[in-house]
Design a protein around this motif. Structure first.
Motif, short mmCIF file in Angstrom:
data_model
loop_
_atom_site.label_atom_id
_atom_site.label_comp_id
_atom_site.label_asym_id
_atom_site.label_seq_id
_atom_site.Cartn_x
_atom_site.Cartn_y
_atom_site.Cartn_z
N HIS A 247 35.23 25.27 30.66
CA HIS A 247 34.60 25.45 29.34
C HIS A 247 32.98 25.75 29.53
CE1 HIS A 247 32.62 21.66 30.14
NE2 HIS A 247 33.58 21.02 30.30
N SER A 248 32.59 25.86 30.74
CA SER A 248 31.04 26.19 30.84
C SER A 248 30.72 27.77 30.84
CB SER A 248 30.49 25.71 31.94
OG SER A 248 30.97 26.11 33.09
N GLU A 249 29.63 28.22 30.47
CA GLU A 249 29.24 29.75 30.82
C GLU A 249 29.07 29.99 32.07
OE1 GLU A 249 28.00 32.30 29.25
OE2 GLU A 249 29.23 31.44 27.60
N GLU A 250 28.72 28.94 32.88
CA GLU A 250 28.67 29.19 34.41
C GLU A 250 30.29 29.62 34.92
OE1 GLU A 250 27.17 25.98 37.03
OE2 GLU A 250 28.01 27.24 38.68
N GLY A 251 31.31 28.94 34.54
CA GLY A 251 32.60 28.85 34.94
C GLY A 251 32.87 30.40 34.43
N LYS A 252 32.59 31.05 33.37
CA LYS A 252 32.92 32.54 32.81
C LYS A 252 32.08 33.53 33.73
CE LYS A 252 32.93 35.29 28.73
NZ LYS A 252 32.55 35.64 27.63
N ARG A 253 30.83 33.36 33.90
CA ARG A 253 29.94 33.80 34.59
C ARG A 253 30.51 34.18 36.12
NH1 ARG A 253 25.04 31.42 35.64
NH2 ARG A 253 25.08 30.50 33.33
N ARG A 254 30.85 33.05 36.64
CA ARG A 254 31.63 32.97 37.84
C ARG A 254 32.84 33.85 38.00
NH1 ARG A 254 30.61 27.83 41.61
NH2 ARG A 254 32.11 28.08 43.26
N ARG A 255 33.71 33.68 36.99
CA ARG A 255 35.09 34.20 37.06
C ARG A 255 34.54 35.71 36.87
NH1 ARG A 255 36.27 29.61 34.12
NH2 ARG A 255 35.90 30.84 32.15
N TRP A 256 33.67 36.18 36.15
CA TRP A 256 33.43 37.69 35.75
C TRP A 256 32.92 38.16 37.29
CZ3 TRP A 256 31.79 39.66 30.48
CH2 TRP A 256 32.78 39.36 29.72
N SER A 257 32.06 37.54 37.97
CA SER A 257 31.48 37.98 39.07
C SER A 257 32.55 38.15 39.99
CB SER A 257 30.17 37.32 39.33
OG SER A 257 30.27 36.60 40.46
N GLN A 258 33.41 37.20 40.31
CA GLN A 258 34.59 37.26 41.17
C GLN A 258 35.48 38.56 40.99
OE1 GLN A 258 36.22 33.42 40.90
NE2 GLN A 258 35.08 32.62 42.38
N LEU A 259 35.74 38.83 39.69
CA LEU A 259 36.35 40.08 39.28
C LEU A 259 35.77 41.33 39.51
CD1 LEU A 259 37.93 38.34 36.17
CD2 LEU A 259 39.44 39.06 38.20
N GLU A 260 34.60 41.26 39.43
CA GLU A 260 33.51 42.55 39.65
C GLU A 260 33.82 42.86 41.16
OE1 GLU A 260 29.75 41.86 38.21
OE2 GLU A 260 30.32 41.84 36.12
N MET A 261 33.37 41.80 41.71
CA MET A 261 33.40 41.86 43.23
C MET A 261 34.85 42.54 43.81
SD MET A 261 30.86 39.22 44.93
CE MET A 261 31.63 37.73 43.98
N GLU A 262 35.74 41.93 43.04
CA GLU A 262 37.28 42.17 43.52
C GLU A 262 37.53 43.85 43.15
OE1 GLU A 262 39.70 39.38 41.87
OE2 GLU A 262 41.50 40.22 42.49
N VAL A 263 37.22 44.01 41.99
CA VAL A 263 37.25 45.47 41.86
C VAL A 263 36.58 46.48 42.65
CG1 VAL A 263 36.86 47.33 40.08
CG2 VAL A 263 37.71 45.16 39.11
N GLU A 264 35.19 46.10 43.01
CA GLU A 264 34.56 46.67 43.99
C GLU A 264 34.95 46.80 45.25
OE1 GLU A 264 30.22 45.74 43.39
OE2 GLU A 264 30.26 46.44 45.65
N ALA A 265 35.55 46.04 45.74
CA ALA A 265 36.21 45.80 47.11
C ALA A 265 37.51 46.48 47.25
CB ALA A 265 36.50 44.50 47.27
N VAL A 266 38.22 46.46 46.20
CA VAL A 266 39.46 47.50 46.20
C VAL A 266 39.19 48.91 46.26
CG1 VAL A 266 41.53 47.87 44.94
CG2 VAL A 266 40.88 45.51 44.98
N LEU A 267 38.15 48.96 45.17
CA LEU A 267 37.63 50.61 45.02
C LEU A 267 37.07 51.05 46.36
CD1 LEU A 267 37.58 52.38 42.61
CD2 LEU A 267 35.27 51.52 42.17
N ARG A 268 36.35 50.17 46.89
CA ARG A 268 35.74 50.53 48.58
C ARG A 268 36.72 50.91 49.33
NH1 ARG A 268 33.02 46.09 49.98
NH2 ARG A 268 31.51 46.37 48.16
N GLY A 269 37.69 49.98 49.16
CA GLY A 269 39.11 50.33 50.29
C GLY A 269 39.94 51.53 49.86
N GLU A 270 39.97 51.92 48.77
CA GLU A 270 40.42 53.22 48.24
C GLU A 270 39.80 54.28 48.80
OE1 GLU A 270 43.29 53.41 45.65
OE2 GLU A 270 43.68 51.72 46.84
N ILE A 271 38.44 54.19 48.28
CA ILE A 271 37.76 55.38 48.55
C ILE A 271 37.66 55.80 50.08
CG2 ILE A 271 35.11 56.17 48.67
CD1 ILE A 271 35.07 55.12 45.70
N SER A 272 37.60 54.68 51.04
CA SER A 272 37.53 54.61 52.49
C SER A 272 38.60 55.23 52.88
CB SER A 272 37.17 53.45 52.99
OG SER A 272 37.90 53.02 54.20
#
Ligand SMILES: Nc1nc2c(ncn2[C@@H]2O[C@H](COP(=O)(O)OP(=O)(O)OP(=O)(O)O)[C@@H](O)[C@H]2O)c(=O)[nH]1
Ligand SMILES: [Mg+2]
Length: 311
Positions: A247-272
């Motif tokens: 229920h906290s802002e920090e929780g939301k921020r954390r989930r979003w930043s995890q998802l951002e890193m996840e997309v980036e990691a998958v993308l990096r893998g694809e590009i490579s």
């Protein structure tokens, strides 16, 4: 493949293991597996357990498993063993230490190699955790050996990070290590049956006061995994942290930043993999001769190839 997924989702432990093996081997099915699995994820509470070698992480995880089981929760564990430099394979130590639960109903334990990432959290660690989440494990525990980067990396996939410290391991050093204090949501001073645990806990408290104020104040708890004391308090705090994140802002921020890193990691893998494929297609002996004779250079060449891909 579909039947494997169905069986895994229905709780067939062998099917779950098979899926994890496929993603760990980076099989060509990985992407399809993950696409099917993803919509079923986001339910598990992912707990990262990190700390110096020998701090008692596996022993502690063993106790955690028992606690969560007594609450009726299904528990999945991924223990990351440092890759052996000779075989690249994983050592069996952790599996042995956690074997109390290895064949128990509702518990799934898996060791994964760290792929050269010392103690590292790799893409397949995360994929393994997602698979467990999708297959109905309420709690997913990831044990990583704290050797620098991995402690910090665990934040990228764990909801709650427990840092395991112990008395008598060069305490100041282990506490002071850069970036470590900031990532811990809960401090576990293990081996509290030994002398010096209070001092470690007090030192951590002092260090915590020097950090920027946060809404979630990380608790520092004394535990003896050997004597099974203090574990219940840790579980309470883990559950409290889970509640806080929900229920906290920090929780939301954390989930979003995890998802951002996840997309980036998958993308990096694809590009490579595109880069690898394109280069294989373009590579000719003539081009190699030219590079050898310094008629071309890898930088200009890559630039030209990239231009063509992006067009
Ligand atoms: N006295 C005491 N010893 C403990 C306690 N917890 C673990 N140990 C011992 O510490 C040693 C290391 O325990 P592990 O659980 O393997 O530690 P670990 O952090 O998982 O080790 P690695 O995975 O190899 O980094 C073992 O000999 C345990 O029996 C504790 O609470 N008290
Ligand atoms: Mg261990």
């Amino acid at each position: 493949m579909n039947s494997l997924l169905e069986r895994a989702a229905a709780g067939d432990v062998r099917a779950v293991g098979r899926l994890i093996t496929l993603v760990e081997a980076e099989s060509s099915d990985t992407k399809d597996i993950m696409k099917s699995v993803y919509p079923m994820t986001g339910r598990a509470h992912v707990i990262g357990i990190t700390g110096s070698p020998g701090a008692g992480k596996s022993s502690f995880v063993n106790r955690l498993i028992a606690r969560f089981r007594s609450e009726g929760k299904k528990v999945g564990v991924i223990a990351i063993d440092p890759s052996s430099p000779f075989t690249g394979g994983a050592i069996l130590g952790d599996r042995l230490r956690m074997q109390d639960h290895a064949v128990e109903e509702g518990v799934f334990i898996r060791s994964m190699g760290s792929r050269g990432n010392l103690g590292g959290v790799s893409r397949s660690t995360h994929e393994g955790a997602l698979i467990l989440d999708a297959c109905g494990y309420d709690v997913v525990i990831i044990e990583t050996v704290g050797v620098g980067q991995s402690e910090v990396d665990i934040v990228k996939i764990a909801d709650t990070v427990c840092l395991v410290l112990t008395p008598g391991m060069g305490d100041d050093v282990q506490i002071m290590k850069a970036g470590i204090m900031e990532i811990a949501d809960i401090f576990v001073v293990n081996k509290a049956d030994r002398e010096g645990a209070d001092k470690v806990a007090a030192d951590v408290q002092v260090m915590l006061k020097m950090l920027a104020e946060r809404e979630w104040i990380p608790p520092v708890l004394l535990v003896s995994s050997q004597k099974n004391t203090g574990v219940e308090e840790v579980v309470e705090k883990i559950n409290g942290h889970s509640e806080y994140l929900s229920h906290s802002e920090e929780g939301k921020r954390r989930r979003w930043s995890q998802l951002e890193m996840e997309v980036e990691a998958v993308l990096r893998g694809e590009i490579s993999s595109i880069a690898e494929k394109v280069w294989k297609e373009r590579r000719t002996d003539e081009l190699m001769e030219g590079l050898s004779a310094r008629k071309h250079d890898p930088y200009t060449l890559s630039g030209e190839i990239l231009q063509k891909i992006l067009k």
